[in-house]
Write an enzyme that holds these catalytic residues in place. Structure first.
Site, short mmCIF file in Angstrom:
data_model
loop_
_atom_site.label_atom_id
_atom_site.label_comp_id
_atom_site.label_asym_id
_atom_site.label_seq_id
_atom_site.Cartn_x
_atom_site.Cartn_y
_atom_site.Cartn_z
N ASP A 130 5.82 1.83 -0.92
CA ASP A 130 6.31 2.64 0.19
C ASP A 130 7.61 3.33 -0.20
O ASP A 130 7.77 3.75 -1.35
CB ASP A 130 6.47 1.76 1.44
CG ASP A 130 6.26 2.55 2.71
OD1 ASP A 130 7.26 3.07 3.24
OD2 ASP A 130 5.11 2.65 3.17
N HIS A 167 11.02 3.17 6.42
CA HIS A 167 9.58 2.96 6.61
C HIS A 167 9.11 1.70 5.89
O HIS A 167 8.41 0.85 6.47
CB HIS A 167 8.83 4.19 6.09
CG HIS A 167 7.41 4.31 6.50
ND1 HIS A 167 6.37 3.84 5.73
CD2 HIS A 167 6.83 4.85 7.60
CE1 HIS A 167 5.22 4.10 6.33
NE2 HIS A 167 5.47 4.71 7.47
N SER A 169 0.29 3.27 9.80
CA SER A 169 1.22 2.70 8.81
C SER A 169 1.54 1.25 9.13
O SER A 169 1.74 0.44 8.22
CB SER A 169 2.55 3.47 8.83
OG SER A 169 2.58 4.54 7.95
#
EC number: 3.4.-.-
Length: 457
Positions: free
Chosen positions: A195, A229, A410
């Site tokens: 990520d 994220h 996600s």
């Protein structure tokens, strides 16, 4: 035809929707290296994905034939000229950009000549070559033989995650999903998250012991677009599998080009070439049981992106105990989204906040293996100031204090990765076997109109 970004797509400052804004930002930051797809995107409803400008991919055994076809069609020059064109002055190669003739996992890069497009080249390869009298000179190469290299990314316009920008929640709010009662869940299991990296300053107690590469989007009290994220995803895993070993790798924000100045790719984006390199490094260096990946792309190739497929066939499948869990995307569409739709990959859609309905944004279809909570989750996030980039909040700022509320497939993806880890530690199964058992159970409990679901206990 080269896309005129100013005339063909709204600038991000003028975008009317989050989808338009995210597409515009990718084009503004990265457009010199991209061509939008599908080829008829203007007539067919807009841009759905991006491919690398200037190259086609061909299975190595067909490369000479493809070269002859492209040269005959005037779409490609001779090899020596094309190789020189890929070099910077002084003979230096552009870092991370392929050179004509490069081979990865049995797939060869062929450079397309200046002012010619990837769709033009693929049309020649897919339709074959004929003389002026209609006599066939070369048989066509199928889309599984010749394709483009795709850009995978976290931008919402093409169904990838996140489905929205992060929202504020007060400090000390509990995570959602909550931390499971069994604090030994996931013990002895290693999960690697590919990520944006990890913010080690986040102090959420359930992240204790999580390691990885630093998130370059968090600096000096500023939280850049998509920063946090990977940290959020690591936090979701740890609520479901508190004892799992979690490593967050910065496989999405790597440096892709240097053309006179150092330049990184837009946050949360990566070409197939760079992603498979990150995945292979992860397999070799980290020896994971589970890989969690929340990026992807659509594709004009029915079987999916060629280089990702070649990596799966030649590398990933040799690691028989490893399972790849991937996000299904956020377009509320049935179109396969890759690599979530690939054979052997666990594709994860999102459930709504009530845990009974499919999230309004989640992709769907027979290629989605299972749905898990992914709407309005709360978890760890960097501390700092974030400036919103999408309407309706574009330009507004928000100070975050270590937590955020976020939605997207996600975040349903690490829920499933954590559940697989919890089962593995309980049963002794390897990743693929544990995933198959969980999905089989989920199908028995499937909700009509939604599908197989997995919800942490």
């Amino acid at each position: 035809m080269v896309v005129n970004r100013e005339d063909s797509w709204p600038r991000s400052a003028n975008a009317r929707t989050p989808a338009e804004a995210q597409t515009a930002m990718v084009l503004e930051e990265y457009g010199d290296y991209l061509e939008p797809g599908p080829p008829d995107w203007r007539e067919s409803g807009g841009i759905r994905h991006f491919v690398r400008r200037g190259f086609v991919l061909v299975h190595d055994g067909y490369a000479d034939r493809a070269h002859e076809m492209l040269v005959a069609a005037g779409i490609r020059g001779e090899r020596a000229t094309e190789r020189a064109a890929a070099l910077l002055p002084g003979g230096r190669r552009r870092p991370e950009e392929p050179v004509d003739g490069d081979v990865r996992y049995g797939v060869r890069y062929l450079r397309v000549g200046p002012e010619r497009t990837v769709p033009e080249a693929l049309r020649v390869l897919h339709e074959g070559l004929h003389d002026g009298g209609g006599r066939r000179l070369h048989d066509p190469l199928g889309p599984d033989i010749a394709s483009a290299e795709h850009l995978l990314h976290l931008a919402d316009h093409s169904g990838v995650c996140p489905a929205d920008e992060p929202g504020f929640v007060p400090p000390l709010s509990p995570p959602d999903p909550p931390i499971v009662a069994d604090r030994s869940a996931g013990q002895g299991i290693r999960i690697v998250v590919i990520d944006t990296g990890l913010d080690p300053a986040v102090s959420a107690p359930w992240l204790a012991g999580v390691t990885g590469d630093p998130d370059p989007g968090v600096a000096g009290g500023v939280i850049n677009r998509y920063a946090g994220h990977g940290t959020f995803i690591a936090g979701v895993i740890r609520t479901v599998a508190p004892a799992a070993e979690v490593i967050v790798r910065a496989g999405l924000p790597g440096v892709l080009f240097q053309t006179g100045r150092a330049a990184t790719n837009p946050p949360g984006t990566v070409f197939e070439r760079d992603l498979v390199s990150a995945l292979e490094r992860c397999l070799v260096q980290d020896s994971p049981d589970i890989i969690s990946l929340s990026a992807g792309t659509y594709s004009d190739t029915p079987g999916g992106p060629m280089l990702l497929n070649a990596f799966n066939d030649r590398v990933l499948h040799r690691y028989k105990g490893v399972v790849l869990v991937a996000a299904a995307g956020n377009d509320a569409a049935r179109t396969p989204f890759w690599p979530a739709a690939a054979r052997g990959v666990v594709g994860v859609g999102a459930l709504a906040a009530n845990r009974r309905d499919r999230a309004r944004f989640s992709n769907l279809g027979a290629w989605v293996d299972v749905y898990a909570p992914g709407d309005q989750l709360i978890n760890a996030f960097p501390t700092g100031v974030y400036t919103y980039t999408e309407p309706p909040r574009r330009g507004a700022t928000q100070r975050f204090e270590g937590l955020a509320r976020w939605s997207g497939t996600s975040f349903s993806t690490p829920v499933v990765a954590g559940l697989i880890a919890a089962r593995m530690s309980r049963t002794g199964e390897n990743g693929p076997d544990a995933a198959a058992a969980l999905i089989a159970r989920a199908r028995k409990d499937a909700i009509p109109g939604v599908g197989a679901i997995l919800v942490p206990a």
